[in-house]
Write a protein that holds these residues in place. Structure first.
Motif, PDB file in Angstrom:
ATOM      1  N   GLY A  15       0.809  -1.212   0.000  1.00 25.84           N
ATOM      2  CA  GLY A  15       0.000   0.000   0.000  1.00 25.84           C
ATOM      3  C   GLY A  15       0.839   1.257   0.000  1.00 25.84           C
ATOM      4  O   GLY A  15       2.056   1.213   0.189  1.00 25.84           O
ATOM      5  N   PRO A  16       0.202   2.405  -0.190  1.00 29.51           N
ATOM      6  CA  PRO A  16       0.924   3.681  -0.173  1.00 29.51           C
ATOM      7  C   PRO A  16       1.336   4.059   1.236  1.00 29.51           C
ATOM      8  O   PRO A  16       0.783   3.569   2.224  1.00 29.51           O
ATOM      9  CB  PRO A  16      -0.101   4.672  -0.735  1.00 29.51           C
ATOM     10  N   GLN A  17       2.328   4.948   1.326  1.00 27.80           N
ATOM     11  CA  GLN A  17       2.728   5.461   2.629  1.00 27.80           C
ATOM     12  C   GLN A  17       1.638   6.370   3.176  1.00 27.80           C
ATOM     13  O   GLN A  17       0.974   7.088   2.442  1.00 27.80           O
ATOM     14  CB  GLN A  17       4.045   6.234   2.516  1.00 27.80           C
ATOM     15  N   GLY A  18       1.461   6.339   4.501  1.00 29.66           N
ATOM     16  CA  GLY A  18       0.417   7.148   5.108  1.00 29.66           C
ATOM     17  C   GLY A  18      -0.946   6.511   4.905  1.00 29.66           C
ATOM     18  O   GLY A  18      -1.083   5.324   4.598  1.00 29.66           O
ATOM     19  N   ASN A  19      -1.982   7.347   5.063  1.00 30.40           N
ATOM     20  CA  ASN A  19      -3.357   6.854   4.954  1.00 30.40           C
ATOM     21  C   ASN A  19      -4.162   7.846   4.118  1.00 30.40           C
ATOM     22  O   ASN A  19      -4.946   8.621   4.650  1.00 30.40           O
ATOM     23  CB  ASN A  19      -3.949   6.696   6.360  1.00 30.40           C
ATOM     24  N   PRO A  20      -3.934   7.862   2.787  1.00 30.81           N
ATOM     25  CA  PRO A  20      -4.495   8.943   1.965  1.00 30.81           C
ATOM     26  C   PRO A  20      -6.012   8.990   1.909  1.00 30.81           C
ATOM     27  O   PRO A  20      -6.583  10.039   1.640  1.00 30.81           O
ATOM     28  CB  PRO A  20      -3.897   8.653   0.575  1.00 30.81           C
ATOM     29  N   LEU A  21      -6.706   7.864   2.151  1.00 26.43           N
ATOM     30  CA  LEU A  21      -8.168   7.853   2.038  1.00 26.43           C
ATOM     31  C   LEU A  21      -8.867   7.952   3.390  1.00 26.43           C
ATOM     32  O   LEU A  21     -10.089   7.945   3.448  1.00 26.43           O
ATOM     33  CB  LEU A  21      -8.628   6.589   1.317  1.00 26.43           C
ATOM     34  N   GLY A  22      -8.106   8.018   4.471  1.00 25.93           N
ATOM     35  CA  GLY A  22      -8.730   8.087   5.786  1.00 25.93           C
ATOM     36  C   GLY A  22      -9.423   6.799   6.172  1.00 25.93           C
ATOM     37  O   GLY A  22     -10.315   6.789   7.010  1.00 25.93           O
ATOM     38  N   SER A  23      -9.048   5.686   5.551  1.00 21.32           N
ATOM     39  CA  SER A  23      -9.648   4.378   5.860  1.00 21.32           C
ATOM     40  C   SER A  23      -8.587   3.320   5.613  1.00 21.32           C
ATOM     41  O   SER A  23      -7.491   3.614   5.176  1.00 21.32           O
ATOM     42  CB  SER A  23     -10.876   4.124   4.979  1.00 21.32           C
ATOM     43  N   GLY A  24      -8.928   2.069   5.935  1.00 17.52           N
ATOM     44  CA  GLY A  24      -7.977   0.984   5.727  1.00 17.52           C
ATOM     45  C   GLY A  24      -8.118   0.326   4.377  1.00 17.52           C
ATOM     46  O   GLY A  24      -7.698  -0.827   4.195  1.00 17.52           O
TER      47      GLY A  24
END
Length: 590
Positions: A290-299
């Motif tokens: 997955g991408p670094q961080g949490n760009p969509l605010g969900s898992g």
């Protein structure tokens, strides 16, 4: 055929990926692959890996001498974020076929990714003849009637003529001179041909670098660059991704043609997904990395999650930057669906010419001078700090200069006095300073701002977007909406809970997935979620530089031919007293 890993990667055409390699001579270690300092660094003899992609990890540089026939100093490392600009020195070694060029040179989607070459003889292509030495721009590649072709263009009389050249085209093609300046990262990504040296000239030769980098006193700026690649690969029957540096001391053999690649993880990047045809969607994929961080605010993008890729498309965004005097500024991409509301904020203008550019027929521009100006002509007005003006229109005016009459460009304004107006003319070249006075108290949706006002435009969020859990724009004191851009996106949703879908950017989201199913039954009527995307300084300048190359700023007006020394009363700024303009106004004579 056996070669070192470095030689193999340097000669590898990215379009032929993935490739399966067998380690012919390596370093034995139980467990086959192990990790040190974040990179896979040891492979055992006989191990088989599948290379999915590679990218430049670092640059090794040599200092070259122009008069020493390519002799270079020992290598030293330059970081990809090296803060300097370089000019590319033209490669004088010819390419013998168009296929040789496409194997060695990167052809990208933007204009500065389109390399230029010339041919030493005429090339006849139907009704078009390419002259010897005429620059040919390579735009893209595509298959036409079963044959791979290069889409090209030549510029003649400000018009571009498009044509195609087959990869089989033979002859001596030479690299054209490149007048652009590039950062080291840009050169690393686009401008280092495979299996060839790249000589560049550093444009900022000063002593400030000597304490950090080994530049000698007689350094003339010439550097020979050698890339070190990071290889993304997978092992047999494993679901993790390994990364190997290309300078690892192992020998490899390409066994792609005689090996069953099905035992390897079949990785796809977001770019790979976007290259698929529209009728291949929707598809189900499993997130491997997955991408670094949490760009969509969900898992939703966590490794192991199965998602649906519904479709690919182009979507518009508003590029915006935080308004602040110091650096670094924050930068954002705001979707058209953003539901927050904005209030206008004053704009600042450095010259009278800038006032002419932004004036609008919909409302009169009201500004306050923040910098004094002493006019060298009696016919034109001087300006003191705190003077207020209503901008009317530009025109020409006759002035007397050393006994000779001449016409100059001026901006007609109404100077606001306490209870009246005074008609004045300001020279367009006037290097003063103005700040806008806002009388508009309305709140606007983003779409209304873009429709009614010309960008760039200053705003602040007055009502945050309640559909976003954490609206990052709401805490920003001021934003400049700079321009509208178009970018590539994928629409995704959770396979097990498709209650909503999300837009994800193709070029700025580092993610690897594995295809689970190419046939998925989904309902496309659920709501689409978008996010305000905060982008890095580097991504911001990439967007400004390469997404909108066709947009050129208007020419600056001529400088003042003779500026007299300003009087002391123009240098002492009084306290600004902003007045509402009088209710009626005289029209200036045209």
């Amino acid at each position: 055929m056996t070669s070192t890993l470095q030689e193999f990667i340097h000669s590898l055409n990215p379009r032929t990926l993935p490739r399966v390699l067998q380690i012919q001579s390596g370093i034995y270690f139980q467990g086959s692959v192990y990790e040190m300092f974040g990179n896979e660094c040891c492979l055992s003899t006989g191990e088989v890996i599948k290379v999915n992609s590679f990218k430049i990890k670092k640059i090794m540089a040599n200092i070259c001498k122009e008069n020493e026939d390519g002799q270079c100093s020992p290598k030293f490392e330059l970081p990809l974020n090296f803060p300097g600009l370089f000019k590319i020195m033209t490669d004088r070694i010819p390419y013998h076929t168009m296929s040789d060029i496409t194997r060695a040179v990167y052809i990208g989607p933007n204009r500065l990714n389109h390399p230029c070459f010339y041919y030493q003889k005429n090339i006849k292509l139907g009704n078009l003849t390419i002259s010897p030495g005429e620059p040919i721009m390579l735009n893209s590649m595509e298959e036409i009637n079963g044959e791979m072709m290069v889409n090209c263009g030549v510029e003649r009389n400000n018009q571009t003529h498009f044509f195609t050249i087959p990869l089989s085209q033979e002859g001596e093609f030479y690299e054209c001179e490149d007048e652009h300046m590039y950062t080291l990262k840009e050169i690393a990504e686009w401008k280092i041909p495979k299996s060839r040296k790249r000589i560049v000239k550093f444009t900022d030769i000063s002593n400030k670098w000597n304490s950090i980098y080994p530049f000698p006193e007689d350094f003339d700026g010439l550097l020979s660059l050698t890339p070190i690649y990071e290889i993304q690969a997978v092992m047999k029957f494993r679901k993790d991704i390994v990364r190997i540096l290309s300078d690892l001391d192992v020998e490899v053999k390409d066994v792609t043609d005689c090996y069953d690649a099905k035992c390897f993880l079949q990785l796809l990047s977001t770019e790979d997904l976007f290259e698929k045809t529209s009728n291949e969607f929707p598809m189900a994929v499993e997130v491997i990395e997955g991408p670094q961080g949490n760009p969509l605010g969900s898992g939703l993008l966590q490794p192991g999650k199965t998602i649906v890729i519904h479709k690919k498309y182009q979507a518009s965004r508003i590029l915006a930057s935080e308004i602040r005097s110091d650096s670094p500024k924050r930068h954002f991409l705001i979707p058209a669906s953003y539901k927050g509301k904005f209030k206008r904020r004053p704009r600042e203008f450095p010259t009278a010419y800038d006032l002419e550019i932004v004036k609008s027929d919909k409302e009169q521009l009201h500004v306050v001078a923040t910098k004094g100006f002493d006019s060298p002509y009696e016919e034109l007005s001087s300006v003191s700090v705190g003077d207020q003006f209503l901008v009317q229109h530009s025109q020409t005016s006759e002035v007397l200069c050393k006994g000779i009459k001449k016409e100059v460009g001026v901006l007609a304004c109404e100077k606001i006095l306490k209870k009246a107006y005074e008609s004045v003319l300001l020279p367009l070249y006037m290097e003063g300073g103005f700040i806008e006075v806002i009388h508009d108290k309305k709140q606007y949706q983003l779409s209304q701002l873009c429709a009614q006002f010309r960008l760039p435009f200053n705003v602040k969020v007055s009502v945050r977007d309640l559909s976003i859990e954490d609206d990052i724009l709401a805490a920003i004191p001021g934003l400049q909406l700079e321009e509208e851009i178009t970018d590539s996106y994928l629409l995704i949703s959770d396979l097990t809970n498709p209650s909503e879908s999300w837009e994800i950017p193709v070029s700025r989201l580092g993610m690897s997935v594995q295809l689970v199913s190419s046939s998925v039954d989904v309902i496309d009527s659920f709501p689409v979620r978008t996010t305000v995307e905060e982008i890095s300084e580097e991504e911001y300048y990439m967007i400004r530089r390469y997404e909108n190359l066709a947009l050129h700023p208007p020419p600056r007006p001529p400088k003042n031919p003779s500026i007299m020394e300003r009087k002391s009363n123009f240098l002492a700024p009084p306290k600004l007293n902003i007045m509402d303009p009088p209710k009626s106004s005289k029209n200036l004579p045209k």
